[in-house]
Structures are given as C-alpha cells and as structure tokens.
Design a protein around this motif. Sequence first.
Motif, PDB file in Angstrom:
ATOM      1  N   HIS A 447      23.474   8.912 -15.797  1.00  0.00           N
ATOM      2  CA  HIS A 447      22.245   9.124 -16.559  1.00  0.00           C
ATOM      3  C   HIS A 447      22.316  10.493 -17.243  1.00  0.00           C
ATOM      4  O   HIS A 447      22.618  10.607 -18.399  1.00  0.00           O
ATOM      5  CB  HIS A 447      21.017   9.016 -15.649  1.00  0.00           C
ATOM      6  N   THR A 451      19.357  14.227 -12.881  1.00  0.00           N
ATOM      7  CA  THR A 451      18.877  13.102 -12.077  1.00  0.00           C
ATOM      8  C   THR A 451      19.153  13.366 -10.601  1.00  0.00           C
ATOM      9  O   THR A 451      20.261  13.768 -10.232  1.00  0.00           O
ATOM     10  CB  THR A 451      19.576  11.808 -12.507  1.00  0.00           C
ATOM     11  N   GLY A 472      17.789   6.938 -10.411  1.00  0.00           N
ATOM     12  CA  GLY A 472      17.520   6.574 -11.791  1.00  0.00           C
ATOM     13  C   GLY A 472      17.048   5.137 -11.912  1.00  0.00           C
ATOM     14  O   GLY A 472      17.298   4.302 -11.029  1.00  0.00           O
ATOM     15  N   SER A 486      14.224   8.789 -14.340  1.00  0.00           N
ATOM     16  CA  SER A 486      14.688   9.085 -12.993  1.00  0.00           C
ATOM     17  C   SER A 486      13.746  10.063 -12.317  1.00  0.00           C
ATOM     18  O   SER A 486      12.918  10.704 -12.972  1.00  0.00           O
ATOM     19  CB  SER A 486      16.097   9.693 -13.025  1.00  0.00           C
ATOM     20  N   ARG A 488      13.816  13.649 -10.737  1.00  0.00           N
ATOM     21  CA  ARG A 488      14.675  14.767 -11.083  1.00  0.00           C
ATOM     22  C   ARG A 488      15.016  15.611  -9.843  1.00  0.00           C
ATOM     23  O   ARG A 488      14.316  15.560  -8.825  1.00  0.00           O
ATOM     24  CB  ARG A 488      13.999  15.678 -12.114  1.00  0.00           C
TER      25      ARG A 488
END
Length: 591
Positions: A447, A451, A472, A486, A488
Amino acid sequence: MRTHFCGLIDETLIGQTVTLCGWADVARDLGGVCFIDLRDHEGIVQVVAEASEADGNAEVVATAEKVGYEDCLRITGTVRARHSVNAKIRTGQVEIVATSIEVLNKAEPLPFHHHENPGEETRLKYRYLDLRSPDMQRKMRTRTKLVSALRHWLDARGFQDIETPILTKATPEGARDFLVPARMHPGEFYALPQSPQLFKQILMMAGFDRYYQVARCFRDEALRADRQLEFTQLDMEFAWVSERDVQDLVEAMIRDVFRDVAGVELAAQFPRMTYAEAMRRFGSDKPDLRIALELVDVAELVRDSGFAVFTGPAADPGGRVAALRIPGGASLSRKQIDEYAAHAGKYGAKGLAYIKISETGEISSPIQKFFDEAAFAALVSHVGAGNGDIVFFGAGKYSTVSDFMGAVRLKAGKDFNLVADGWAPLWVTDFPMFEWDDEAQRYVALHHPFTAPSVDDEADLRANAATAVSRGYDMVLNGNEIGGGSIRIHRASMQSAVFDLLGIGAEEAQAKFGFLLDALKYGAPPHGGIAFGIDRIAALMAGTESIRDVIAFPKTTGAQCLMTDAPSPIADAQLAEVHVQVRPRASSAAQ
C-alpha cells in the motif's frame, strides 16, 4: 439574456413568452417553415419559425433559413403544445414559436458532428466542442452531483474540509513525483502531491479527528483508461478508529450516495474477502464478482505429469499451476485461442495451455500426451470441465500466474457474455505488508510505508517481514478499486522499523520524513483513513469505462493535452528565472 433553459420548457409554460439561449443542434428548412432544435446544458427544445398573414414573421423565417450547425443563438417566442409529440426528450410535448431569432455567433464548419463518433484524439483536440454534446453534459453533471452528495454527507456528520499544500516535499515511494523548481531557493524543488497522506495524518495528531478533502493529486506514471497524471480523490482520515470503524462509516456513505446520485441500491452489507482469497479464486485484488468464473489450483494433479512447464511450478513453494474453465469455450478457434495466449502474455505469461472438449465429448489438447489416461481424466474432472467447455492453464510464479489468469478470466467474462447485470461491491482486506522487488533486491510497501502492520511488535515484524499482513483495505466495485485505505502507524518506533525494512535508513528517513517521525513522538493517536477515486466512481455512475469521459480536460495516454498542446518547450529566459537548464536529449546512438 434568457428567461428559461431549453431543456426545462414544459406544458406549464404553454402560452407564455420565453427567451432562450443555446446552440443549433439541428436546423431543418422545409420551405417557409423552419425547425431548429435548440440545445443548452439542460437539454433540447424544438423551435418553429413560420410566416403567417396575421403577423408576417418573414424576417424570422429568413434568419432561421440561414442557421447552421452549432450556431450560437438567442431566441424569443411563445410556448405551444407540439403537434407531433417526441417522447424521447423531456420537452417533447411542447415547442417554441419564434418571434425573434438573433445569431450571437456564427459557427464555422466543425471538425466533427456530435451525432458522429469521432476518434478520441479529435475529441480531445476540440474538447470544448466535445463537451457540448448531451452525452458529455450528462456525464459531467453526474460527476458534479457525486461530489456535491459526498460533501453534503460528510458535512452533516461533523467532518471538516481542510485544504493541504499543493507545493510540498518529494517522496521516495510510489509513482514518480512532478517536480516544481523553487525560484527563491536555487537548486531546490517542490513536488506536487501524490496524495495528502502525511498532511492528513498530521491533522489527526493535531486533534481535528475527522477530516476530508476533495483533493487534486499528481502522479507521473503511465496512463490507462482508469489513470491520469492528475486526478481527484475524496481524501478522508479519522482519529481513534479501528478498521471496521472506517469501513462501516464509508460503506454507509457510498451506499447513500449511489442511491441519491445514480438511483442504485447497493448491498445492505458489503461482503469481505482477504487478499489471499481474492488472488487464489480470481487472480486479482479487485475481483469483478459479477463474473462467476473462478481459478482452480491443480498443482497436486499435475506434479507427476511429464509436462515440465507444469511440474516445476507445481513443486515450487512459490509457484502455481491454475486452471480456468470457460463454459461454451470449445467454440474458440485456434486463432482465438492464440489471441487469449497473447492477451495473457501482456501480463507475464510465457504460454497458455488448454484442454478443449467439443459438444460431442471429443478432446483436443496439446498437453494430453504428457498424462496417463487416469491422471488426465482426474484433471478434467477436478476442474469441472464438460462437453462444450475449454480449460486454460497457467503455470509459473504464484503472483505472475494469478495476474495473467485473472486477466484471462476478465476477457472470457466479456467475450462470452458472462458478466451479470447489477452492482457487486466488495471489501478486500488483509493485504501483505510488503512485496519483494527482485530488481531492487529489497522490500517495497504494497500500500504505502505508513500503513500499520497487523502486529504491534517491531521485532515480530522484522522476523516475519515476508509474510507480514497489513491493516490495509480496499473497496472494490464491479472489478474497480474505488477506494483504498488503512490504519496508519502511530508510533515512531514502528514507523522507523518499517522504513528500515523498506531500505530507508535512519539518515534518509530523517531527511525525508523527519517532520512525521517528530510528530509521532508527541502523543499521536491511533488513526486511519481511506481515499476514494472520484473519477472512477463518476465513470461507473455515468456508465463509461474511461475516466477521461468524466474529466473536463484529460490527458491522452501519451500524457498530452491536445487542446493546449501541453507539455511544450519553455523559453530559456523563463528557465533561467527558476535556475533550470535543459540538457540536450541523448542521441539514439548514445542511448
């Protein structure tokens, strides 16, 4: 200049005098009586210019006789019931009897007609003419309604619309940045944002809790039907959330917006599927569930065959041998089978084996000779093949086979009319945290590097990087990824560990992301978000496969604006102002 819009004239206005402005869509001279279909952004209405003994009107008729295609007109007249109703248009019950026709601007002969189907290059070169067409007006209005509905929905739920910078810092991950020379800082550059990612995370750290922005983003990458160099996304971020918190809220938003804008009822609960399952069953992380075809793994059945193309990947833990049964596929000619192989080759296939079973049960296959009778029968049975079917086989590296067999699945779905009507939304979750780049010999983020992994312990992540799963998630609709997001990373130590695994050392990380690492040290809350592709959603709602049809001024696949002739050379004097010198392009011999 006008009292009403052309497309909004109806029976309630019969007997009234109206003034309209628009373009002549069609003009017909029937000798003493002229008909003009006058068009504006709301639609078309029929105008009649006719002479009578009572009021003359000869001058109006004379003007109407000279009206040409796309002439810009201002017409005043009286609304009356139409003698011959046109049920195909909204104004088909009425017409305007003209008492005045003013030609505001005479159009020269046009390079194409709206009722024709000019090539895309012609449409983009004369985009202002293309955008006048009713079809493009409808598509662009769909986009406008979409953005308005999204804003209204989010504003009503306490989200704050906050703008983030366009001139920002270059990032080392993802697509190439567009760079902007900084005149006041010689030798230094801004970058146009690929997304507002880091700024929206910092907004969560700053206590804004719920953010959104209809954001312009820029990525210097190859263009396709669903990609442009500059695009628009609905960017969102939430503080104090888990995956399901984000998913449930935005799923409700998408469901409501599709109902309000497109009159579409999406499923009350979107199904969920892991990345691993999506790749195994459909060969794609954005599967089109309207196509019932699925891939079948057959490694165990071909492991002991005499076909080396199969036996190698079947014995390799990182390999795959997959089959795809296409009902009715036995009708394919050898030329058409070769076309499928060529299509798979675009996605990395070195070949495409097959078994074809005629309507009478006769088998045609180049691989049958490598199996004994029982093993071959077991293979045919396992994939569920019957009379009239064809089965395609792919073998090789797991990800490569998944990609090209997934592409074959989509092609077969369209070619054999196996795409069901309706809408098939889906959440794809549990993406791999990293993937290995053979060329760079390092991990890259599947991603993006911000993420969060599914594990909280940095040591665990380092020890199991190859199999690590991220937090994600993507929203998919009819085979299109319309949103990706997602949870984080919200701890500096974990962010540093991820940077390290991606080959971004401490010194480089501090130079490029020091502001983020510093912000994470001061009580950053758990947070997450998602970004939706406005262009892709608008294209789906408008019923078009290309996002260029819902962008007012898109670029070609060659990254050009044909209307303005951009990009174009810049004068040396202007380059000197920003301390830039263009190097001569290397000759083909030197290259």
